[in-house]
Design an enzyme around this catalytic site. Structure first.
Site, PDB file in Angstrom:
ATOM      1  CG  HIS A  17      36.370  52.922  34.508  1.00  0.00           C
ATOM      2  ND1 HIS A  17      35.370  52.381  33.736  1.00  0.00           N
ATOM      3  CD2 HIS A  17      37.330  51.969  34.605  1.00  0.00           C
ATOM      4  CE1 HIS A  17      35.723  51.161  33.382  1.00  0.00           C
ATOM      5  NE2 HIS A  17      36.909  50.883  33.903  1.00  0.00           N
TER       6      HIS A  17
ATOM      7  CG  ASN B 216      35.481  47.291  33.999  1.00  0.00           C
ATOM      8  OD1 ASN B 216      34.878  48.088  33.282  1.00  0.00           O
ATOM      9  ND2 ASN B 216      36.801  47.266  34.099  1.00  0.00           N
TER      10      ASN B 216
ATOM     11  CB  CYS C 275      38.269  51.691  31.037  1.00  0.00           C
ATOM     12  SG  CYS C 275      38.387  49.916  31.184  1.00  0.00           S
TER      13      CYS C 275
HETATM   14  N1  ACO Z   1      39.392  33.747  42.222  1.00  0.00           N
HETATM   15  C1  ACO Z   1      40.208  33.246  43.159  1.00  0.00           C
HETATM   16  N2  ACO Z   1      41.546  33.395  43.119  1.00  0.00           N
HETATM   17  C2  ACO Z   1      42.056  34.102  42.100  1.00  0.00           C
HETATM   18  C3  ACO Z   1      41.262  34.632  41.087  1.00  0.00           C
HETATM   19  C4  ACO Z   1      39.867  34.439  41.167  1.00  0.00           C
HETATM   20  N3  ACO Z   1      39.011  34.936  40.245  1.00  0.00           N
HETATM   21  N4  ACO Z   1      42.058  35.277  40.208  1.00  0.00           N
HETATM   22  C5  ACO Z   1      43.323  35.148  40.660  1.00  0.00           C
HETATM   23  N5  ACO Z   1      43.309  34.421  41.803  1.00  0.00           N
HETATM   24  C6  ACO Z   1      44.452  34.041  42.641  1.00  0.00           C
HETATM   25  C7  ACO Z   1      45.770  34.187  41.957  1.00  0.00           C
HETATM   26  O1  ACO Z   1      46.037  33.040  41.195  1.00  0.00           O
HETATM   27  C8  ACO Z   1      46.712  34.349  43.130  1.00  0.00           C
HETATM   28  O2  ACO Z   1      46.975  33.100  43.668  1.00  0.00           O
HETATM   29  P1  ACO Z   1      48.438  32.758  44.260  1.00  0.00           P
HETATM   30  O3  ACO Z   1      48.658  33.727  45.374  1.00  0.00           O
HETATM   31  O4  ACO Z   1      48.297  31.350  44.711  1.00  0.00           O
HETATM   32  O5  ACO Z   1      49.407  32.940  43.127  1.00  0.00           O
HETATM   33  C9  ACO Z   1      45.872  35.104  44.147  1.00  0.00           C
HETATM   34  O6  ACO Z   1      44.507  34.942  43.751  1.00  0.00           O
HETATM   35  C10 ACO Z   1      46.199  36.568  44.254  1.00  0.00           C
HETATM   36  O7  ACO Z   1      46.249  37.088  42.965  1.00  0.00           O
HETATM   37  P2  ACO Z   1      46.687  38.546  42.732  1.00  0.00           P
HETATM   38  O8  ACO Z   1      46.769  38.777  41.258  1.00  0.00           O
HETATM   39  O9  ACO Z   1      47.871  38.863  43.593  1.00  0.00           O
HETATM   40  O10 ACO Z   1      45.439  39.339  43.306  1.00  0.00           O
HETATM   41  P3  ACO Z   1      45.294  40.886  43.463  1.00  0.00           P
HETATM   42  O11 ACO Z   1      45.179  41.186  44.904  1.00  0.00           O
HETATM   43  O12 ACO Z   1      46.286  41.671  42.650  1.00  0.00           O
HETATM   44  O13 ACO Z   1      43.870  41.128  42.805  1.00  0.00           O
HETATM   45  C11 ACO Z   1      42.807  41.906  40.801  1.00  0.00           C
HETATM   46  C12 ACO Z   1      43.650  40.815  41.446  1.00  0.00           C
HETATM   47  C13 ACO Z   1      41.441  41.933  41.480  1.00  0.00           C
HETATM   48  C14 ACO Z   1      42.623  41.569  39.326  1.00  0.00           C
HETATM   49  C15 ACO Z   1      43.503  43.256  41.000  1.00  0.00           C
HETATM   50  O14 ACO Z   1      44.854  43.188  40.640  1.00  0.00           O
HETATM   51  C16 ACO Z   1      42.835  44.332  40.210  1.00  0.00           C
HETATM   52  O15 ACO Z   1      41.677  44.639  40.383  1.00  0.00           O
HETATM   53  N6  ACO Z   1      43.577  44.993  39.315  1.00  0.00           N
HETATM   54  C17 ACO Z   1      43.015  45.991  38.461  1.00  0.00           C
HETATM   55  C18 ACO Z   1      42.584  45.320  37.210  1.00  0.00           C
HETATM   56  C19 ACO Z   1      41.424  45.983  36.566  1.00  0.00           C
HETATM   57  O16 ACO Z   1      40.727  46.768  37.136  1.00  0.00           O
HETATM   58  N7  ACO Z   1      41.204  45.620  35.324  1.00  0.00           N
HETATM   59  C20 ACO Z   1      40.041  46.085  34.632  1.00  0.00           C
HETATM   60  C21 ACO Z   1      40.322  46.676  33.339  1.00  0.00           C
HETATM   61  S1  ACO Z   1      41.215  48.153  33.376  1.00  0.00           S
HETATM   62  C22 ACO Z   1      40.323  49.218  34.084  1.00  0.00           C
HETATM   63  O17 ACO Z   1      39.134  49.215  33.866  1.00  0.00           O
HETATM   64  C23 ACO Z   1      40.948  50.200  34.976  1.00  0.00           C
END
Ligand code: ACO
Length: 337
Positions: free
Chosen positions: A264, A294, A113
């Site tokens: 980003h 992204n 990224c």
């Molecule tokens: N749809 C529905 N439910 C989902 C999905 C989905 N696509 N993915 C995960 N879940 C579920 C999980 O299984 C979990 O269920 P559970 O509570 O029964 O165990 C629940 O949703 C919550 O999951 P969390 O991981 O706690 O969700 P969170 O609030 O952390 O959000 C996310 C997840 C959106 C990925 C967040 O952590 C995030 O955006 N992190 C940054 C990651 C990122 O930006 N990566 C990109 C690359 S790096 C960069 O560019 C900076």
């Protein structure tokens, strides 16, 4: 004072739009879940037969046209991506062949990224030291071919899209630093201790296997991104704030003086948290994540092109760029457009 100036910007996204509702039909997810947590509504996915370097070619030609520069005047290509055409050679070479500019150096940057900012910084060093005058800096990503589109990969699959963004960077003699358009500074960082918080293990020669890619690795899904989403989120907010602060103090400018922030596009919530902490009015942050997801190395140049088309980014504006991603890597840049 010899400095770099962005004289052309171009971008490309494939025509196929994949909405959150389309994803609902592929994995157990919902438009509500994706929108609430990320701000993404849709993304573009490439057509079969379309290569990353094909997307890059479109963006590159548009950037050259906007710079009014003939491709024969290019001295170098710096190509940032984590989704190359092939394992090797670098996709910059494939793009160079498609652009039909044989002989000039083509350098691939693998900083995810933050790739575009690393690429821009490298181009800037070649220009400042007088070695090259015209450099194509490009970020291209084709995530759609590398997503686990089953429930196992749903946390990652909903985040990413395909696209390309390119800029032409030219050497310029800065006469009036207070009003000329040029790149002031770039600031780069990495912390490899967190490399495995967001990574794709295979193919990999560091894996304990006879081959860099084996059926066992495929069965274990090691060729798909493994992400600790919460860790990435927290570090992204923290490091973006730090590196934006570093850039502002290096250039002795305050947030009020910066006209536009092109950050980003990983997650709208990350950018909202950063803007709130650093006290940037929301209208000064230009986001595109709702329509493209992204696109990793492409988000900043793609956003720049979108901001120009929307009339938001105008000549003479003071613009800050900042990114955070896998590695972990992070960086920032300040320029007058
Ligand atoms: N749809 C529905 N439910 C989902 C999905 C989905 N696509 N993915 C995960 N879940 C579920 C999980 O299984 C979990 O269920 P559970 O509570 O029964 O165990 C629940 O949703 C919550 O999951 P969390 O991981 O706690 O969700 P969170 O609030 O952390 O959000 C996310 C997840 C959106 C990925 C967040 O952590 C995030 O955006 N992190 C940054 C990651 C990122 O930006 N990566 C990109 C690359 S790096 C960069 O560019 C900076």
């Amino acid at each position: 004072m010899l400095r770099s100036q962005i004289t052309g910007v171009g971008s490309y996204v494939p025509s196929r739009v994949v909405t959150n509702f389309d994803l609902e039909k592929m994995v157990d997810t919902s438009d509500e879940w994706i929108t609430k947590r990320t701000g993404i509504k849709e993304r573009h996915w490439a057509a079969l037969g379309e290569a990353p370097s094909d997307m890059a070619l479109q963006a590159a030609n548009r950037a050259l046209e906007s710079a009014k520069l003939s491709k024969s005047q290019l001295d170098m290509i710096v190509y940032a991506t984590l989704s190359p055409d092939h394992e090797f050679p670098g996709t910059g070479c494939f793009l160079q062949a498609k652009l039909d500019v044989p002989g000039i150096p083509a350098l691939d940057i693998r900083q995810q990224c933050t790739g575009f900012l690393y690429a821009l910084s490298i181009a800037d060093q070649y220009i400042r030291n007088g070695m090259y005058r015209n450099i194509l800096v490009i970020g291209t990503e084709m995530h759609s071919r590398g997503l686990d589109k089953t429930n196992r990969g749903r946390d990652v699959a909903v985040l990413f899209g395909d696209g390309a963004g390119a800029v032409v960077v030219r050497a310029c003699e800065v006469v009036k630093p207070e009003s000329d358009s040029y790149l002031f500074s770039t600031h780069l960082h990495a912390d490899g201790r967190f490399a495995k918080e967001l990574w794709v293990p295979a193919p990999g020669s560091a894996l304990p296997d006879e081959e860099r890619l084996s059926h066992a690795m495929l069965n274990e899904n090691l060729h798909y991104a493994q992400m600790n989403g919460k860790r990435v989120f927290v570090s992204a907010v923290e490091k973006l704030m730090q590196v934006m602060g570093e850039c502002m103090s290096a250039n002795q400018v305050s947030t009020e003086k910066v006209d536009l922030f092109l950050l980003h596009q990983a997650n709208l919530r990350i950018n909202e948290a950063v803007a709130e902490h650093v006290k940037i009015p929301p209208e000064k942050v230009f986001n595109t994540i709702h329509k493209f997801g992204n696109t990793t190395a492409a988000t900043i140049p793609l956003g720049m092109d979108e901001a120009i088309k929307a009339g938001v980014l105008k000549k003479g504006m003071l613009v800050m760029l900042a990114a955070f991603g896998s590695g972990f890597t992070w960086g920032s840049a300040l320029l007058r457009f």
